[in-house]
Design an enzyme around this catalytic site. Sequence first.
Site, mmCIF file in Angstrom:
data_model
loop_
_atom_site.group_PDB
_atom_site.id
_atom_site.type_symbol
_atom_site.label_atom_id
_atom_site.label_comp_id
_atom_site.label_asym_id
_atom_site.label_seq_id
_atom_site.Cartn_x
_atom_site.Cartn_y
_atom_site.Cartn_z
ATOM 1 C CB SER A 265 -29.699 21.502 37.727
ATOM 2 O OG SER A 265 -30.137 22.577 38.516
ATOM 3 N NE ARG B 39 -34.159 12.252 36.907
ATOM 4 C CZ ARG B 39 -34.787 13.395 37.102
ATOM 5 N NH1 ARG B 39 -34.718 13.988 38.286
ATOM 6 N NH2 ARG B 39 -35.506 13.941 36.134
ATOM 7 C CG HIS C 269 -29.761 17.397 40.368
ATOM 8 N ND1 HIS C 269 -30.992 17.290 40.967
ATOM 9 C CD2 HIS C 269 -29.666 18.684 39.940
ATOM 10 C CE1 HIS C 269 -31.618 18.454 40.907
ATOM 11 N NE2 HIS C 269 -30.836 19.312 40.296
#
Length: 283
Positions: free
Chosen positions: A90, A113, A116
Amino acid sequence: MGTVFIAVVERNIRGLPPELKGRFEVVSPEDLSARLEELSRRGVRRVHLAFLGPRPVSLKIPPGMEIRDGREALSDLEAFPEPAEIEAQSFEILRGLCDLSRFPQALHPLVLRLVHAAGELALAESLLIHPDFLPTARRLLKEGRAILTDVEMVRAGISRRLCEALGVKVYSALSEAESPPSGFTRTAWGLRRALEKYPEISLLALGNAPTALLEALKILRESPREVAVIGFPVGFVRAAEAKLLLAESPLPHLTNLGGFGGSALAAAAVNALLHMLHEEKAS
Protein backbone atom coordinates in the site's frame (compact mmCIF):
# COMPACT_ATOMS: atom_id res chain seq x y z
CA MET A 1 -0.87 -12.62 -20.69
CA GLY A 2 -2.89 -13.23 -17.50
CA THR A 3 -6.42 -12.34 -16.51
CA VAL A 4 -7.74 -8.83 -17.14
CA PHE A 5 -10.44 -7.21 -15.00
CA ILE A 6 -12.82 -4.72 -16.62
CA ALA A 7 -15.55 -2.63 -15.03
CA VAL A 8 -18.10 -1.67 -17.68
CA VAL A 9 -19.41 1.78 -16.72
CA GLU A 10 -21.59 4.24 -18.61
CA ARG A 11 -19.75 7.31 -19.82
CA ASN A 12 -21.74 9.74 -17.66
CA ILE A 13 -20.57 8.09 -14.40
CA ARG A 14 -16.95 7.37 -15.29
CA GLY A 15 -15.51 9.87 -12.83
CA LEU A 16 -13.30 7.45 -10.87
CA PRO A 17 -9.64 8.49 -11.17
CA PRO A 18 -7.60 5.86 -13.02
CA GLU A 19 -5.20 5.19 -10.15
CA LEU A 20 -8.04 4.33 -7.73
CA LYS A 21 -9.71 1.53 -9.67
CA GLY A 22 -7.45 -1.19 -8.32
CA ARG A 23 -7.03 -4.05 -10.77
CA PHE A 24 -10.13 -3.07 -12.77
CA GLU A 25 -9.80 -0.88 -15.82
CA VAL A 26 -12.93 1.09 -16.73
CA VAL A 27 -14.47 0.81 -20.19
CA SER A 28 -17.77 2.17 -21.51
CA PRO A 29 -20.34 -0.27 -23.01
CA GLU A 30 -19.77 1.33 -26.42
CA ASP A 31 -16.02 0.66 -26.30
CA LEU A 32 -16.14 -2.83 -24.77
CA SER A 33 -16.11 -4.95 -27.96
CA ALA A 34 -13.16 -3.02 -29.38
CA ARG A 35 -11.27 -3.34 -26.08
CA LEU A 36 -11.83 -7.11 -25.99
CA GLU A 37 -10.54 -7.41 -29.54
CA GLU A 38 -7.44 -5.42 -28.62
CA LEU A 39 -6.81 -7.64 -25.58
CA SER A 40 -7.25 -10.76 -27.71
CA ARG A 41 -4.55 -9.55 -30.11
CA ARG A 42 -2.26 -9.11 -27.08
CA GLY A 43 -2.83 -12.71 -26.04
CA VAL A 44 -5.33 -12.25 -23.20
CA ARG A 45 -7.51 -15.33 -22.86
CA ARG A 46 -9.57 -14.58 -19.73
CA VAL A 47 -11.48 -11.40 -18.91
CA HIS A 48 -13.60 -10.67 -15.84
CA LEU A 49 -16.42 -8.23 -16.64
CA ALA A 50 -18.23 -6.29 -13.91
CA PHE A 51 -21.21 -4.39 -15.30
CA LEU A 52 -22.05 -1.23 -13.35
CA GLY A 53 -25.23 -0.43 -15.24
CA PRO A 54 -27.06 -2.08 -18.15
CA ARG A 55 -25.22 -4.71 -20.19
CA PRO A 56 -24.51 -3.98 -23.86
CA VAL A 57 -27.23 -5.22 -26.20
CA SER A 58 -24.64 -6.87 -28.43
CA LEU A 59 -21.18 -7.93 -27.38
CA LYS A 60 -18.61 -9.36 -29.77
CA ILE A 61 -16.38 -11.84 -27.94
CA PRO A 62 -13.17 -12.81 -29.75
CA PRO A 63 -12.65 -16.55 -30.44
CA GLY A 64 -10.79 -18.37 -27.66
CA MET A 65 -11.47 -15.70 -25.02
CA GLU A 66 -13.19 -16.74 -21.77
CA ILE A 67 -15.54 -14.12 -20.35
CA ARG A 68 -16.30 -14.44 -16.66
CA ASP A 69 -18.82 -12.60 -14.53
CA GLY A 70 -17.36 -10.02 -12.17
CA ARG A 71 -18.72 -12.01 -9.23
CA GLU A 72 -16.36 -14.84 -10.18
CA ALA A 73 -13.40 -12.50 -9.83
CA LEU A 74 -13.30 -13.31 -6.10
CA SER A 75 -11.62 -16.61 -6.89
CA ASP A 76 -8.79 -14.80 -8.67
CA LEU A 77 -8.50 -12.02 -6.10
CA GLU A 78 -8.72 -14.05 -2.91
CA ALA A 79 -5.00 -14.88 -2.61
CA PHE A 80 -4.05 -12.01 -0.32
CA PRO A 81 -0.50 -11.53 0.96
CA GLU A 82 0.29 -11.36 4.67
CA PRO A 83 -0.92 -8.23 6.54
CA ALA A 84 2.56 -6.72 6.79
CA GLU A 85 3.06 -7.26 3.07
CA ILE A 86 -0.30 -5.64 2.29
CA GLU A 87 0.74 -2.55 4.25
CA ALA A 88 4.13 -2.45 2.54
CA GLN A 89 2.50 -2.72 -0.90
CA SER A 90 0.00 0.00 0.00
CA PHE A 91 2.73 2.45 0.94
CA GLU A 92 4.78 1.56 -2.12
CA ILE A 93 1.75 2.35 -4.32
CA LEU A 94 1.06 5.55 -2.39
CA ARG A 95 4.60 6.84 -2.86
CA GLY A 96 4.05 6.67 -6.60
CA LEU A 97 0.67 8.43 -6.47
CA CYS A 98 0.90 11.02 -3.71
CA ASP A 99 2.49 14.39 -4.39
CA LEU A 100 4.69 15.05 -1.36
CA SER A 101 6.75 17.82 -2.94
CA ARG A 102 5.48 20.57 -0.63
CA PHE A 103 6.38 18.66 2.54
CA PRO A 104 9.83 18.30 4.12
CA GLN A 105 11.23 14.77 3.88
CA ALA A 106 10.75 14.22 7.61
CA LEU A 107 6.98 14.64 7.22
CA HIS A 108 6.57 12.11 4.40
CA PRO A 109 5.85 9.08 6.64
CA LEU A 110 3.22 11.08 8.53
CA VAL A 111 1.49 12.36 5.39
CA LEU A 112 1.51 8.91 3.77
CA ARG A 113 -0.09 7.29 6.83
CA LEU A 114 -2.82 9.93 6.83
CA VAL A 115 -3.53 9.47 3.12
CA HIS A 116 -3.48 5.69 3.61
CA ALA A 117 -5.99 5.94 6.48
CA ALA A 118 -8.27 8.25 4.49
CA GLY A 119 -8.00 6.34 1.21
CA GLU A 120 -8.04 9.75 -0.44
CA LEU A 121 -5.08 11.25 -2.31
CA ALA A 122 -6.56 14.76 -2.20
CA LEU A 123 -6.12 14.85 1.57
CA ALA A 124 -2.43 15.69 1.11
CA GLU A 125 -3.42 18.91 -0.65
CA SER A 126 -5.45 20.17 2.32
CA LEU A 127 -3.12 19.28 5.20
CA LEU A 128 -1.85 22.11 7.39
CA ILE A 129 1.18 21.20 9.50
CA HIS A 130 2.83 23.67 11.86
CA PRO A 131 6.65 23.67 11.51
CA ASP A 132 7.04 22.74 15.18
CA PHE A 133 4.41 19.99 15.22
CA LEU A 134 6.59 17.01 14.39
CA PRO A 135 9.58 17.77 16.64
CA THR A 136 7.31 18.80 19.52
CA ALA A 137 4.97 15.80 19.29
CA ARG A 138 7.88 13.36 18.94
CA ARG A 139 9.68 14.81 21.95
CA LEU A 140 6.57 14.81 24.15
CA LEU A 141 5.79 11.18 23.33
CA LYS A 142 9.44 10.25 23.84
CA GLU A 143 9.16 11.74 27.31
CA GLY A 144 6.16 9.52 28.01
CA ARG A 145 3.60 12.33 28.10
CA ALA A 146 -0.04 11.29 27.86
CA ILE A 147 -2.47 11.53 24.95
CA LEU A 148 -6.04 12.81 25.17
CA THR A 149 -8.61 11.84 22.52
CA ASP A 150 -12.05 13.34 22.15
CA VAL A 151 -13.91 10.05 21.60
CA GLU A 152 -13.41 6.34 22.23
CA MET A 153 -13.07 5.56 18.53
CA VAL A 154 -9.84 7.56 18.34
CA ARG A 155 -8.49 5.90 21.46
CA ALA A 156 -9.40 2.45 20.11
CA GLY A 157 -7.51 3.15 16.88
CA ILE A 158 -4.24 4.09 18.60
CA SER A 159 -1.72 1.24 18.87
CA ARG A 160 -1.78 0.02 22.45
CA ARG A 161 1.40 -2.00 21.88
CA LEU A 162 3.41 1.02 20.74
CA CYS A 163 2.03 3.21 23.55
CA GLU A 164 2.98 0.62 26.16
CA ALA A 165 6.48 0.37 24.71
CA LEU A 166 6.92 4.11 25.28
CA GLY A 167 5.05 4.23 28.58
CA VAL A 168 2.40 6.53 27.10
CA LYS A 169 -1.12 6.61 28.55
CA VAL A 170 -4.16 7.43 26.43
CA TYR A 171 -7.22 9.12 27.94
CA SER A 172 -10.60 9.82 26.37
CA ALA A 173 -12.58 13.01 27.00
CA LEU A 174 -15.85 11.10 26.87
CA SER A 175 -14.81 8.94 29.82
CA GLU A 176 -14.52 12.15 31.88
CA ALA A 177 -17.79 13.67 30.67
CA GLU A 178 -20.23 12.87 33.47
CA SER A 179 -23.13 15.33 33.78
CA PRO A 180 -21.97 18.18 31.54
CA PRO A 181 -23.40 21.54 32.60
CA SER A 182 -25.62 23.58 30.33
CA GLY A 183 -23.76 25.03 27.37
CA PHE A 184 -21.27 22.16 27.06
CA THR A 185 -21.30 19.12 24.83
CA ARG A 186 -20.06 15.91 26.48
CA THR A 187 -16.77 15.95 24.58
CA ALA A 188 -16.08 19.62 25.35
CA TRP A 189 -16.85 19.16 29.04
CA GLY A 190 -14.89 15.92 29.24
CA LEU A 191 -11.91 17.54 27.54
CA ARG A 192 -11.92 20.41 30.05
CA ARG A 193 -12.14 18.01 32.98
CA ALA A 194 -9.39 15.74 31.63
CA LEU A 195 -6.95 18.60 31.06
CA GLU A 196 -7.54 19.78 34.64
CA LYS A 197 -7.25 16.27 36.09
CA TYR A 198 -4.21 14.96 34.15
CA PRO A 199 -1.38 17.53 33.93
CA GLU A 200 0.73 14.94 32.01
CA ILE A 201 -1.52 15.26 28.93
CA SER A 202 0.50 16.92 26.18
CA LEU A 203 -0.85 15.52 22.90
CA LEU A 204 -4.47 16.11 21.89
CA ALA A 205 -5.85 13.78 19.19
CA LEU A 206 -9.27 15.08 18.20
CA GLY A 207 -11.07 13.34 15.35
CA ASN A 208 -14.77 13.77 15.89
CA ALA A 209 -16.17 16.76 17.73
CA PRO A 210 -15.60 20.36 16.57
CA THR A 211 -16.79 21.47 20.03
CA ALA A 212 -13.89 19.58 21.62
CA LEU A 213 -11.35 21.36 19.43
CA LEU A 214 -12.94 24.75 20.07
CA GLU A 215 -12.94 24.07 23.82
CA ALA A 216 -9.29 22.98 23.65
CA LEU A 217 -8.32 26.24 21.95
CA LYS A 218 -10.19 28.21 24.61
CA ILE A 219 -8.57 26.31 27.50
CA LEU A 220 -5.06 26.53 26.06
CA ARG A 221 -5.48 30.26 25.56
CA GLU A 222 -6.64 30.66 29.19
CA SER A 223 -4.07 28.27 30.68
CA PRO A 224 -1.11 27.74 28.34
CA ARG A 225 0.74 24.42 28.58
CA GLU A 226 3.22 22.59 26.41
CA VAL A 227 1.10 20.66 23.96
CA ALA A 228 0.76 19.50 20.36
CA VAL A 229 -2.68 19.32 18.77
CA ILE A 230 -4.01 16.94 16.13
CA GLY A 231 -7.31 18.39 14.91
CA PHE A 232 -9.43 16.38 12.49
CA PRO A 233 -13.03 17.03 13.60
CA VAL A 234 -15.52 16.01 10.97
CA GLY A 235 -18.80 17.45 9.72
CA PHE A 236 -20.53 20.53 8.37
CA VAL A 237 -21.17 22.52 11.54
CA ARG A 238 -18.13 24.35 12.95
CA ALA A 239 -15.60 21.70 11.86
CA ALA A 240 -13.98 23.86 9.16
CA GLU A 241 -14.08 26.92 11.41
CA ALA A 242 -12.47 25.09 14.33
CA LYS A 243 -9.64 23.87 12.09
CA LEU A 244 -8.98 27.35 10.73
CA LEU A 245 -8.77 28.73 14.26
CA LEU A 246 -6.31 25.97 15.14
CA ALA A 247 -4.29 26.68 11.99
CA GLU A 248 -3.90 30.37 12.85
CA SER A 249 -2.94 29.64 16.46
CA PRO A 250 0.70 29.42 17.59
CA LEU A 251 0.14 25.88 18.90
CA PRO A 252 2.13 23.12 17.20
CA HIS A 253 -0.65 21.54 15.17
CA LEU A 254 -1.68 19.10 12.47
CA THR A 255 -5.02 19.66 10.76
CA ASN A 256 -6.67 20.05 7.35
CA LEU A 257 -9.02 22.40 5.56
CA GLY A 258 -12.75 21.74 5.37
CA GLY A 259 -15.16 19.30 6.96
CA PHE A 260 -13.35 16.10 5.98
CA GLY A 261 -11.78 14.35 8.94
CA GLY A 262 -12.66 11.64 11.41
CA SER A 263 -11.43 9.32 14.12
CA ALA A 264 -9.37 7.20 11.70
CA LEU A 265 -7.28 10.23 10.69
CA ALA A 266 -6.63 11.33 14.27
CA ALA A 267 -5.62 7.80 15.26
CA ALA A 268 -3.46 7.40 12.14
CA ALA A 269 -1.59 10.60 12.98
CA VAL A 270 -0.77 9.33 16.46
CA ASN A 271 0.22 5.92 15.12
CA ALA A 272 2.52 7.55 12.57
CA LEU A 273 4.32 9.36 15.39
CA LEU A 274 4.53 6.17 17.45
CA HIS A 275 5.90 4.20 14.48
CA MET A 276 8.57 6.84 13.92
CA LEU A 277 9.73 6.59 17.53
CA HIS A 278 9.57 2.79 17.48
CA GLU A 279 11.74 2.64 14.34
CA GLU A 280 14.15 5.19 15.79
CA LYS A 281 14.46 3.09 18.97
CA ALA A 282 15.01 -0.11 16.99
CA SER A 283 17.73 1.35 14.75
